[in-house]
Design a protein around this motif. Structure first.
Motif, PDB file in Angstrom:
ATOM      1  N   HIS A  18       0.823  -1.134  -0.157  1.00 60.68           N
ATOM      2  CA  HIS A  18       0.051   0.083   0.151  1.00 60.68           C
ATOM      3  C   HIS A  18       0.874   0.936  -0.101  1.00 60.68           C
ATOM      4  CE1 HIS A  18      -3.037  -2.677   2.165  1.00 60.68           C
ATOM      5  NE2 HIS A  18      -3.050  -2.829   0.984  1.00 60.68           N
ATOM      6  N   GLY A  19       0.568   2.222  -0.875  1.00 62.91           N
ATOM      7  CA  GLY A  19       1.250   3.409  -0.837  1.00 62.91           C
ATOM      8  C   GLY A  19       2.033   3.404  -2.320  1.00 62.91           C
ATOM      9  N   PRO A  20       2.702   4.711  -2.077  1.00 67.75           N
ATOM     10  CA  PRO A  20       3.519   5.116  -3.578  1.00 67.75           C
ATOM     11  C   PRO A  20       4.781   4.477  -3.932  1.00 67.75           C
ATOM     12  CG  PRO A  20       3.761   6.793  -1.648  1.00 67.75           C
ATOM     13  CD  PRO A  20       3.120   5.609  -1.212  1.00 67.75           C
ATOM     14  N   ARG A  23       5.064   2.997  -7.487  1.00 69.36           N
ATOM     15  CA  ARG A  23       5.097   3.953  -8.497  1.00 69.36           C
ATOM     16  C   ARG A  23       6.634   4.807  -8.349  1.00 69.36           C
ATOM     17  NH1 ARG A  23       5.313   5.157 -12.774  1.00 69.36           N
ATOM     18  NH2 ARG A  23       5.186   7.185 -13.605  1.00 69.36           N
ATOM     19  N   PHE A  48      -2.559   4.625  -6.402  1.00 75.40           N
ATOM     20  CA  PHE A  48      -1.451   4.983  -6.155  1.00 75.40           C
ATOM     21  C   PHE A  48      -0.446   4.947  -7.440  1.00 75.40           C
ATOM     22  CE2 PHE A  48      -2.850   2.853  -2.191  1.00 75.40           C
ATOM     23  CZ  PHE A  48      -2.794   4.113  -1.309  1.00 75.40           C
ATOM     24  N   TRP A  49      -1.044   4.744  -8.300  1.00 78.91           N
ATOM     25  CA  TRP A  49      -0.166   4.966  -9.579  1.00 78.91           C
ATOM     26  C   TRP A  49      -0.765   5.979 -10.695  1.00 78.91           C
ATOM     27  CZ3 TRP A  49       3.602   1.493 -10.705  1.00 78.91           C
ATOM     28  CH2 TRP A  49       4.138   1.474 -11.942  1.00 78.91           C
ATOM     29  N   TYR A 166      -1.757   4.405   4.829  1.00 72.88           N
ATOM     30  CA  TYR A 166      -1.885   3.739   3.573  1.00 72.88           C
ATOM     31  C   TYR A 166      -2.991   2.574   3.405  1.00 72.88           C
ATOM     32  CZ  TYR A 166       1.625   6.950   2.074  1.00 72.88           C
ATOM     33  OH  TYR A 166       2.504   7.918   1.698  1.00 72.88           O
ATOM     34  N   TYR A 170      -5.955   2.727   0.797  1.00 76.17           N
ATOM     35  CA  TYR A 170      -6.408   1.744  -0.201  1.00 76.17           C
ATOM     36  C   TYR A 170      -7.588   1.069  -0.066  1.00 76.17           C
ATOM     37  CZ  TYR A 170      -5.343  -2.825  -2.407  1.00 76.17           C
ATOM     38  OH  TYR A 170      -5.588  -4.154  -3.388  1.00 76.17           O
TER      39      TYR A 170
END
Length: 430
Positions: A18-20, A23, A48-49, A166, A170
């Motif tokens: 979960h989270g960036p 990316r 997150f994308w 996150y 999500y």
């Protein structure tokens, strides 16, 4: 520099933490010349994308995924697959397809030596890791040639709140924005709405949980009794579900309390410590109380809600777990350990195979010198400094991980062949 060039590499990202982080990782891979694509299975993946041009939504039913994956691998000329864990169905199917085609599979996981590191391996992790078939003697031979020094442990590294945040974001995305993905099926038994409620509940109850944990910990520390520690895990975690002999955490709790009642000295106590992310979906406290009462040891059994492990380990006689990575801290202290599931640390030099009653009565200790070598081997191979959830943790992780992914050798081969890059010292880079 061509060693770290991404030209002609085409990466297909699947589900990540979960989270960036995924990316951010993809952005850096793109700067090397690599082409990056991301398959999203729900609105949480999509949230997150941020690069819509490289995002590929999978909106069909799960049974169509192998067919879709096969088409993607061909159409996009995929050379590498990137995933967080290797056991959820869409990932397991992707790993099998990659092996059939001879593609490279990059698997991320929470650190085997968490919380200061994350795990990066090729082909599989946990019970599917190359570590499962690698003996300590082999690791020692490799280390003897490398002459590496162990990195220092940082004084502070915390991202638990970011992890919970996150996770909540999500699942909120899945609940309120999943119209495009009506056929999505989660890999866990609880639906996204239930997961979201559990995350919100945990965030709201954090102050009370903290107080309850402090009180329980202090009661144990001041009790003056010898005790054994039980490291509980998340029942829905992949390590427990796929690499454990127990069908449920309740079954494990029952077996441990029975062994304790039969073998432990009458003045010893038993302390169950919940996983830091335990969210209440399993009524652990109630199960423990019921089983302790049934075995006649209710006054000698305790429960602690998550928190830091160090305080409880400082005075413990030994520990029992299924296959928790927290057991690495037990071994680092040289304490006896009884583990039941498949684990990367499940080596005969470290883990006791005694029946539980005998373990509680006369536990055998690990070989401390062998464990130090094993730990150093991990730190120089699959354990990468940093974290998925905090800004600082991601920054630390990205400094190293892209070069590792572009290397022709996996982390274990790189150390054996002398091509592994030097690891960062925590006290040098902030």
């Amino acid at each position: 520099m061509t060693h770290f060039a991404g030209k002609d590499r085409h990466f297909l990202f699947l589900q990540g933490p979960h989270g960036p982080f995924f990316r951010r990782l993809a952005t850096m891979l793109g700067k090397t010349g690599a082409k990056v694509w991301r398959v999203g299975f729900n609105a949480g993946d999509q949230a997150f994308w941020t690069d819509h041009g490289s995002y590929l939504p999978f909106t069909d039913s799960p049974d169509r995924w192998p067919e879709c994956l096969d088409r993607l691998l061909s159409d996009k000329s995929i050379t590498d697959i990137v995933a967080y864990g290797d056991t959820r169905p869409v990932h397991a199917q992707a790993v099998a397809a990659a092996r059939a085609r001879g593609l490279t599979v990059h698997v991320f996981e929470e650190g085997y030596l968490r919380p200061y590191w994350v795990t990066y391996e090729r082909g599989g992790s946990n019970g599917h890791s190359r570590l499962m078939t690698m003996d300590v003697a082999h690791m020692q031979r490799v280390l003897a040639r490398s002459e590496m020094d162990a990195p220092e442990i940082p004084a502070h590294w915390g991202d638990m709140r970011e992890h919970v945040f996150y996770g909540a974001l999500y699942h909120a995305s899945v609940i309120f924005g999943n119209r495009r993905y009506r056929q999505f099926r989660p890999h866990r038994a609880i639906p996204p709405a239930g997961e979201f409620r559990l995350y919100l509940k945990r965030l709201a109850l954090m102050p009370w949980l903290w107080l309850d944990r402090i009180i329980a910990t202090q009661r144990i520390k001041r009790g003056g009794f010898p005790y054994h520690l039980v490291l509980l895990q998340l029942e829905h975690d992949a390590s427990f579900r796929h690499h454990s002999p127990f069908a449920s955490m309740a079954d494990f709790i029952t077996a441990v309390i029975k062994g304790f009642a039969e073998g432990a000295p009458s003045h010893h106590h038993l302390v169950f410590k919940a996983h830091p992310l335990e969210d209440g979906r399993v009524p652990l406290r109630r199960v423990i109380r019921q089983q302790a009462a049934a075995q006649g040891v209710a006054d000698r059994v305790h429960f602690v809600r998550g928190g830091k492990l160090e305080q409880l380990l400082d005075h413990a006689r030994g520990a029992v777990t299924v296959n928790s990575t927290a057991a690495q801290q037990v071994l680092w202290r040289g304490l006896p350990l009884r583990a039941f599931g498949d684990a990367v640390y499940g080596k005969p030099e470290f883990v006791s195979d005694q029946p539980l009653a005998e373990f509680f009565a006369r536990p055998t200790r690990p070989d401390p010198a062998a464990y130090r070598d094993y730990r150093l081997f991990l730190l120089e191979t699959s354990q990468v400094a940093g974290g998925f959830y905090s800004t600082r943790g991601r920054r630390q992780l990205l400094r190293q991980i892209v070069d590792m992914m572009l290397s022709p050798a996996d982390p274990y081969e790189a150390l054996e062949t002398g091509t592994a890059a030097p690891r960062q010292q925590f006290n040098l880079i902030k």
